[in-house]
Design a protein around this motif. Structure first.
Motif, short mmCIF file in Angstrom:
data_model
loop_
_atom_site.label_atom_id
_atom_site.label_comp_id
_atom_site.label_asym_id
_atom_site.label_seq_id
_atom_site.Cartn_x
_atom_site.Cartn_y
_atom_site.Cartn_z
N ARG A 75 8.53 -83.81 44.94
CA ARG A 75 9.94 -83.48 44.99
C ARG A 75 10.71 -84.62 44.36
O ARG A 75 10.46 -85.79 44.65
CB ARG A 75 10.39 -83.24 46.42
N SER A 76 11.65 -84.28 43.50
CA SER A 76 12.42 -85.32 42.82
C SER A 76 13.55 -85.81 43.70
O SER A 76 13.92 -85.18 44.70
CB SER A 76 12.99 -84.77 41.51
N GLN A 77 14.13 -86.95 43.31
CA GLN A 77 15.27 -87.50 44.04
C GLN A 77 16.45 -86.54 43.96
O GLN A 77 17.21 -86.40 44.92
CB GLN A 77 15.66 -88.86 43.47
N GLY A 132 15.16 -87.58 38.25
CA GLY A 132 13.93 -86.81 38.25
C GLY A 132 12.72 -87.57 38.79
O GLY A 132 11.62 -87.03 38.86
N ALA A 133 12.93 -88.83 39.20
CA ALA A 133 11.82 -89.63 39.73
C ALA A 133 11.37 -89.06 41.07
O ALA A 133 12.19 -88.61 41.88
CB ALA A 133 12.25 -91.07 39.89
N PRO A 134 10.07 -89.09 41.34
CA PRO A 134 9.59 -88.54 42.61
C PRO A 134 10.00 -89.39 43.81
O PRO A 134 10.14 -90.60 43.70
CB PRO A 134 8.07 -88.53 42.46
#
Length: 79
Positions: free
Chosen positions: A31-33, A46-48
């Protein structure tokens, strides 16, 4: 029952299957930020949030063992 491959070939086949399985398993459950609404300033939205690396390694190994078993069975029974 004789193993259908030399050991070096079997290791090469297993590690190839393992890396392909790793790339297939990596996106599961990520799940992304942006999706969670918890964006850390200075990072890409978009970082996990959490990668769960060790569980992905475990499931990759399980999947690779199953696929490798199928490959060995096919090679054994078609020879």
């Amino acid at each position: 029952m004789q193993f259908p491959f030399p050991i070096a070939t079997a290791c090469a086949i297993f590690f190839t299957i393992w890396f392909i399985a790793l790339f297939a398993v990596l996106p599961f459950g990520v799940r992304s930020q942006h999706e969670t609404g918890d964006v850390v300033p200075g990072t890409d939205p978009g970082a996990p949030v959490a990668l769960h690396f060790w569980s992905k390694i475990f499931w990759t190994t399980v999947l690779a063992c199953v696929v490798f078993g199928i490959v060995v069975a096919i090679a054994h029974f078609e020879a």
